[in-house]
Motif scaffolding. Structure first.
Motif, short mmCIF file in Angstrom:
data_model
loop_
_atom_site.label_atom_id
_atom_site.label_comp_id
_atom_site.label_asym_id
_atom_site.label_seq_id
_atom_site.Cartn_x
_atom_site.Cartn_y
_atom_site.Cartn_z
N ILE A 141 0.82 -1.21 0.00
CA ILE A 141 0.00 0.00 0.00
C ILE A 141 0.86 1.26 0.00
O ILE A 141 0.50 2.27 -0.62
N GLY A 142 2.02 1.22 0.65
CA GLY A 142 2.88 2.38 0.66
C GLY A 142 3.35 2.77 -0.73
O GLY A 142 3.35 3.95 -1.11
N LYS A 143 3.73 1.78 -1.53
CA LYS A 143 4.17 2.04 -2.90
C LYS A 143 3.01 2.53 -3.77
O LYS A 143 3.19 3.38 -4.65
N VAL A 144 1.81 1.97 -3.52
CA VAL A 144 0.63 2.41 -4.27
C VAL A 144 0.36 3.89 -3.99
O VAL A 144 0.15 4.69 -4.91
N LEU A 145 0.38 4.27 -2.72
CA LEU A 145 0.11 5.65 -2.34
C LEU A 145 1.21 6.59 -2.86
O LEU A 145 0.93 7.72 -3.27
N LYS A 146 2.45 6.12 -2.84
CA LYS A 146 3.55 6.94 -3.38
C LYS A 146 3.35 7.19 -4.87
O LYS A 146 3.57 8.31 -5.36
N LEU A 147 2.94 6.15 -5.59
CA LEU A 147 2.68 6.30 -7.02
C LEU A 147 1.59 7.35 -7.27
O LEU A 147 1.75 8.23 -8.13
N ILE A 148 0.52 7.28 -6.49
CA ILE A 148 -0.58 8.24 -6.65
C ILE A 148 -0.12 9.65 -6.31
O ILE A 148 -0.43 10.62 -7.00
N TYR A 149 0.65 9.76 -5.24
CA TYR A 149 1.13 11.08 -4.78
C TYR A 149 2.08 11.71 -5.80
O TYR A 149 1.98 12.91 -6.10
N ASP A 150 3.00 10.91 -6.34
CA ASP A 150 4.04 11.44 -7.21
C ASP A 150 3.60 11.63 -8.66
O ASP A 150 4.21 12.41 -9.40
#
Length: 375
Positions: free
Chosen positions: A87-96
């Motif tokens: 989930i951390g990588k998913v959220l980072k992708l969305i954020y960036d």
């Protein structure tokens, strides 16, 4: 539906880009809170990450699929986000990604899973909040000071999960008996692959009988039949699942002070009393002092965290038995609290404490003046 103090705090961060992470134990009202907040905003949606179709899209990390899922929504909540792998990588992708400009809120009932998968990928990109069972301050604001005072014993016995405040006593007891079973720490059992949950139950019961007292990991290990390392691991998981929290001892190396001791408390006393199957009247209980101490320290902890206060919290004790229930350190200054369900006589700080330290403010909290916890 109860108004929660965190509503104002979270709302104030809606304009920023950072992802909002909302942790909390099961049944504390995370979904209710987020749904209420977003219902007041246009172009908002709450996605339940326990749904296989939503979980699959998020785990795909496919920009096209994510854009289809999110549509034109500007405020998006991902409820039970710990269910999503990486989930951390998913959220980072969305954020960036420049493809997304929505405000993201993620909720989760197990901070160890969310924190483990979020902290590193989202460094500098998130703001974390914790939602607890209702605080006494929230109860007073939603009902009244008089109601809280008149129902204090019920709060000490049955706790303050939002779903039980207005229920009859028999329904409160049934709710807590169900919640205090495996459901409360289901995430631990699944995500840590713990095959024998009976040890967790035994450990929690042992801790429940020791509130207000120092705990020995070695003694707990012998009581439940596991290694001390296992006890340490289980306690860490239970803390990260918002079932219990610990208070270390305070010392600045005075010779007679306990230096590495710890006390463990429950975020909710209803859970604690359900674990030991004891909802008897507070007046007749031998553990009345421990219950009151747990209540006051938990309420103080909630108050500090909700409003972004950050004192260091300890207890203080010497080898000859002198003790202070709660000591807070703020900007190098010490503030002390003593908790007595029924205060008798004048309260004085231990002489051995006064010889080594200065308390800026010392407060005795009893059942008639617990509003002082919030001053």
């Amino acid at each position: 539906m109860y108004n929660r103090n965190l509503e104002k705090v979270i709302k104030s961060r809606f304009d920023g880009k950072e992802i909002i992470i909302l942790y909390g134990a099961r049944q504390t009202g995370k979904t209710t809170l987020i749904t209420k907040l977003l219902s007041e905003i246009d172009n908002s949606v709450v996605f339940n990450c326990e749904r296989p179709d939503i979980k699959a899209v998020l785990e795909s990390m496919n920009i096209t699929q994510l854009k289809l899922l999110f549509g034109n929504f500007k405020y998006i909540a991902l409820d039970e986000a710990q269910q999503v792998e990486n989930i951390g990588k998913v959220l980072k992708l969305i954020y960036d990604s420049p493809e997304f400009d929505a405000k993201i809120i993620a909720t989760g009932s197990s901070s160890f899973e969310l924190a483990g998968r979020i902290t590193e990928p989202l460094t500098g990109r998130n703001i974390k909040y914790e939602l607890f069972p209702l605080s006494i301050n929230e109860i007073i604001e939603n009902k009244s000071w008089l109601w809280a005072k008149e129902n204090l014993e019920e709060l000490l016995l049955f706790g303050s999960y939002p779903g039980i405040i207005n229920k009859p006593i028999i329904e409160k007891q049934l709710f807590l008996e169900n919640l205090s079973g495996d459901y409360l720490y289901r995430d631990i059992l699944v995500l840590e692959n713990i095959k024998n949950p009976s040890y967790l139950n035994k450990l929690l019961k042992a801790i429940a009988y020791q509130i207000g007292s120092q705990v020995s990991y070695n003694e707990l290990a012998k009581m439940i039949g596991v290694s001390m390392k296992t006890v340490e691991h289980y306690i860490d998981l239970l803390e990260k699942s918002f079932v219990i929290f610990s208070l270390p001892s305070f010392s600045r190396n005075a010779r007679n002070e306990l230096k590495k001791s710890k006390k463990i408390y429950f975020y909710d006393l209803g859970i604690r009393n359900a674990l030991i199957s004891d909802f008897s009247s507070i007046e007749m209980r031998p553990d009345k002092g421990g219950i009151w101490e747990n209540f006051c320290i938990a309420e103080r902890l909630k108050y500090n965290k909700i409003w972004g206060l950050s004192p260091q919290m300890y207890f203080w004790r010497t080898y000859d038995g002198a003790e202070i229930d709660l000591l807070e350190v703020k900007n190098g200054k010490l503030f002390t609290f003593e908790f007595k369900y029924k205060a008798k006589g004048k309260h004085k700080l231990p002489l051995s404490f006064n010889e080594n330290y200065k308390s800026e403010r010392d407060i005795l909290i009893d059942k008639d003046n617990f509003q002082l916890l919030f001053e």
